[in-house]
Structures are given as structure tokens and as C-alpha cells.
Design a protein around this motif. Structure first.
Motif, PDB file in Angstrom:
ATOM      1  N   ARG A  73      -4.179  -9.815 -21.888  1.00  0.00           N
ATOM      2  CA  ARG A  73      -3.562 -10.330 -20.680  1.00  0.00           C
ATOM      3  C   ARG A  73      -2.506  -9.395 -20.107  1.00  0.00           C
ATOM      4  N   GLY A  74      -2.482  -9.291 -18.790  1.00  0.00           N
ATOM      5  CA  GLY A  74      -1.370  -8.665 -18.100  1.00  0.00           C
ATOM      6  C   GLY A  74      -0.366  -9.751 -17.769  1.00  0.00           C
ATOM      7  N   ARG A  75       0.503  -9.449 -16.840  1.00  0.00           N
ATOM      8  CA  ARG A  75       1.514 -10.442 -16.469  1.00  0.00           C
ATOM      9  C   ARG A  75       1.007 -11.214 -15.258  1.00  0.00           C
ATOM     10  N   ALA A  76       0.073 -12.114 -15.494  1.00  0.00           N
ATOM     11  CA  ALA A  76      -0.514 -12.888 -14.397  1.00  0.00           C
ATOM     12  C   ALA A  76       0.536 -13.813 -13.792  1.00  0.00           C
ATOM     13  N   HIS A  77       0.475 -13.965 -12.488  1.00  0.00           N
ATOM     14  CA  HIS A  77       1.434 -14.835 -11.820  1.00  0.00           C
ATOM     15  C   HIS A  77       0.754 -15.502 -10.644  1.00  0.00           C
ATOM     16  N   ALA A  78       1.420 -16.483 -10.087  1.00  0.00           N
ATOM     17  CA  ALA A  78       0.859 -17.183  -8.931  1.00  0.00           C
ATOM     18  C   ALA A  78       0.713 -16.216  -7.774  1.00  0.00           C
ATOM     19  N   PRO A  79      -0.280 -16.452  -6.893  1.00  0.00           N
ATOM     20  CA  PRO A  79      -0.483 -15.543  -5.761  1.00  0.00           C
ATOM     21  C   PRO A  79       0.788 -15.399  -4.928  1.00  0.00           C
ATOM     22  N   SER A  80       1.089 -14.165  -4.581  1.00  0.00           N
ATOM     23  CA  SER A  80       2.246 -13.888  -3.741  1.00  0.00           C
ATOM     24  C   SER A  80       1.780 -13.153  -2.498  1.00  0.00           C
ATOM     25  N   ALA A  81       2.714 -12.933  -1.584  1.00  0.00           N
ATOM     26  CA  ALA A  81       2.365 -12.195  -0.371  1.00  0.00           C
ATOM     27  C   ALA A  81       1.869 -10.802  -0.719  1.00  0.00           C
ATOM     28  N   ALA A  82       2.430 -10.200  -1.776  1.00  0.00           N
ATOM     29  CA  ALA A  82       2.012  -8.858  -2.189  1.00  0.00           C
ATOM     30  C   ALA A  82       0.576  -8.857  -2.700  1.00  0.00           C
ATOM     31  N   ASP A  83       0.172  -9.982  -3.331  1.00  0.00           N
ATOM     32  CA  ASP A  83      -1.185 -10.075  -3.872  1.00  0.00           C
ATOM     33  C   ASP A  83      -2.223 -10.283  -2.782  1.00  0.00           C
ATOM     34  N   THR A  84      -1.844 -10.997  -1.745  1.00  0.00           N
ATOM     35  CA  THR A  84      -2.835 -11.413  -0.755  1.00  0.00           C
ATOM     36  C   THR A  84      -2.833 -10.557   0.510  1.00  0.00           C
ATOM     37  N   ALA A  85      -1.786  -9.782   0.727  1.00  0.00           N
ATOM     38  CA  ALA A  85      -1.732  -8.942   1.926  1.00  0.00           C
ATOM     39  C   ALA A  85      -2.520  -7.655   1.701  1.00  0.00           C
ATOM     40  N   PRO A  86      -3.188  -7.137   2.741  1.00  0.00           N
ATOM     41  CA  PRO A  86      -3.894  -5.864   2.604  1.00  0.00           C
ATOM     42  C   PRO A  86      -2.929  -4.764   2.169  1.00  0.00           C
ATOM     43  N   ASN A  87      -3.298  -4.032   1.132  1.00  0.00           N
ATOM     44  CA  ASN A  87      -2.420  -2.995   0.585  1.00  0.00           C
ATOM     45  C   ASN A  87      -3.280  -1.921  -0.060  1.00  0.00           C
ATOM     46  N   PRO A  88      -3.432  -0.768   0.587  1.00  0.00           N
ATOM     47  CA  PRO A  88      -4.300   0.281   0.036  1.00  0.00           C
ATOM     48  C   PRO A  88      -3.882   0.741  -1.362  1.00  0.00           C
ATOM     49  N   GLU A  89      -2.580   0.819  -1.599  1.00  0.00           N
ATOM     50  CA  GLU A  89      -2.121   1.265  -2.919  1.00  0.00           C
ATOM     51  C   GLU A  89      -2.472   0.239  -3.989  1.00  0.00           C
ATOM     52  N   ARG A  90      -2.291  -1.036  -3.662  1.00  0.00           N
ATOM     53  CA  ARG A  90      -2.619  -2.097  -4.617  1.00  0.00           C
ATOM     54  C   ARG A  90      -4.119  -2.107  -4.888  1.00  0.00           C
ATOM     55  N   ARG A  91      -4.909  -1.911  -3.842  1.00  0.00           N
ATOM     56  CA  ARG A  91      -6.351  -1.906  -4.023  1.00  0.00           C
ATOM     57  C   ARG A  91      -6.791  -0.721  -4.881  1.00  0.00           C
ATOM     58  N   GLN A  92      -6.168   0.431  -4.683  1.00  0.00           N
ATOM     59  CA  GLN A  92      -6.485   1.593  -5.493  1.00  0.00           C
ATOM     60  C   GLN A  92      -6.154   1.333  -6.964  1.00  0.00           C
ATOM     61  N   GLU A  93      -5.049   0.653  -7.208  1.00  0.00           N
ATOM     62  CA  GLU A  93      -4.669   0.299  -8.579  1.00  0.00           C
ATOM     63  C   GLU A  93      -5.740  -0.594  -9.210  1.00  0.00           C
TER      64      GLU A  93
END
Length: 243
Positions: free
Chosen positions: A26-46
Motif C-alpha cells: 500500500r501507498g498512502r491512499a487518501h480520499a480524492p482531492s482536487a490534486a487527484d481529480t484535476a488534469p495534471n501532466p506531471e501527476r499523470r506521468q508519475e
């Protein structure tokens, strides 16, 4: 399964519902946040990098969307803000790996114009790609048999594009008229793509192996190399030489 892909032993931890007996890392799962749901190229690359490592290490079937999300520190549902499906995610990673391999092969050949020199450069670079333990290209490609049939059809189209690079190389070679170039190319690529099953570090370097491959496919005697240890002649052979 590729040698780099692992079976996961059963454990007492919480397991995925779709993979009985498999422990969750497991990683550090958390409830969906704006960072999780907003389009983010860096996050998607990760996410792509995390998924690529999991696919390479454990295989397509043994890697779940939930696990990719947990490794990224997200809830499973949040991952779908960044990807369409596990299948689409794998296709994108597979295609990126082949595109990167094609760029490396083209760059390796760029300074050569002679057909045989271009082939040797391509073979050397392919061995470097396939035998690098950090490379994801080989394990990702070796997942081919485990993906759904609909996904296979898409992967085949991309592989055909990659193999066209070697088709152009082989077509430029001054081969004898009786040599079938398609069979020649298939045998060459099969040898290079399975390098991790037969190559062992120590006796010859990767560039020396590429030189040997070229010599075999060119039907000539390879140049002597001071780095290649020679086996001592047997007593019987020495006696024959002395006679």
C-alpha cells in the motif's frame, strides 16, 4: 513469465478482491482531492511510471488498477480521472517503450551510412536496451501473451511499426539473392529480443556480442578481440599441431 517478473507469495495482509491471497503493497491512499481529480501532466506521468514498473515486475494479469492507485497514493476511483482503463494504460506504456527504443536505435545508427555498419550499431543498441536491468522495454514486451486479444491487435500494429525500422536496415544489406529478407529479419529480431535468456556477463561485452551476431549473419570471420579469452588447446590438439 519473464525472469524479471515475480510471483507474489500469499500473506496475512489485506488482499485485493480480484487477486486472492496476494498481499497489497500500500501507498498512502487518501480520499480524492482536487490534486487527484484535476488534469495534471506531471501527476499523470508519475502514474505511468508507477504502472510501468508494476507491469514489468509482476506482469499484466497480476497488476490491478487498485494496486497502481495505492502505489501512487490515490483511491482506485481517482485513477480514472487520469486514465481510461487498465488496457489503455498498458497500451500507452507499451507504445512509449517501443518509441523510446526506436529513437535509441536511430540515434545509434545516425553516424553510419554503410549498411553493415548500421546493422551492427542497431544490434549493439538493441542489446543494451534488452540487457539493461533498469530497462522496462523487454518485460513490457514480454507481457504480450497475457493481454486480452483486443489489446494484442493494437500492440501488434505498434510492433509492426518498430520492426519496419529493422526491415529498412535489412532491405539495404547486400545479401545473396537466395536469402529471404523477411526470414533473415525475423531470426535477427528473435535473437535480439530474447537476449536476456542466453546472455551472461563476463566472457564477452555487449558490443563484442553484436560483432559476433553481425559476423554470423554476414557469414564471415569476426575480427580477433583481445578482450575475448581463448580456451587453451587440448593435449590432443597440441599433439596434432606439433605433428
Amino acid at each position: 513469465m519473464n525472469a524479471r517478473q515475480k510471483h507474489r507469495p500469499p500473506g496475512p495482509d489485506r488482499t485485493h478482491a480480484d487477486s486472492p491471497g496476494r498481499p497489497v503493497r500500500r501507498g498512502r491512499a487518501h480520499a480524492p482531492s482536487a490534486a487527484d481529480t484535476a488534469p495534471n501532466p506531471e501527476r499523470r506521468q508519475e502514474i505511468l511510471e508507477i504502472a510501468a514498473k508494476l507491469f514489468a515486475e509482476y506482469g499484466y494479469k497480476a497488476t490491478s488498477i487498485r494496486e497502481i492507485a495505492e502505489r501512487a497514493g490515490m483511491m482506485g476511483g481517482s485513477l480514472y480521472y487520469h486514465i481510461r482503463s487498465k488496457e489503455a494504460l498498458f497500451i500507452e506504456i507499451h507504445d512509449r517503450a517501443l518509441d523510446a527504443a526506436a529513437r535509441r536505435v536511430r540515434a545509434a545508427m545516425a553516424s553510419h551510412t554503410a549498411p553493415w555498419a548500421r546493422l551492427e550499431a542497431a544490434c549493439t543498441e538493441m542489446l543494451e536496451i534488452q540487457l539493461n536491468p533498469e530497462s522496462l522495454t523487454l518485460p513490457i514486451m514480454n507481457n504480450f501473451r497475457s493481454v486480452p486479444e483486443a489489446v494484442k491487435a493494437i500492440l501488434v500494429r505498434k510492433r509492426d511499426q518498430f520492426e519496419a525500422l529493422f526491415r529498412d536496415i535489412v532491405d539495404a544489406l547486400p545479401l545473396p539473392a537466395g536469402i529471404d529478407r523477411q526470414i533473415y529479419r525475423i531470426l535477427l529480431l528473435r535473437l535480439l529480443n530474447t537476449a536476456d535468456t542466453w546472455y551472461h556477463e563476463g566472457r564477452m561485452s555487449r558490443s563484442e556480442i553484436a560483432t559476433q551476431i553481425l559476423a554470423i549473419f554476414r557469414h564471415e570471420t569476426p575480427p580477433e578481440s583481445a578482450d575475448v579469452p581463448k580456451k587453451p588447446a587440448s593435449p590432443a590438439r597440441r599433439r596434432r599441431a606439433a605433428a
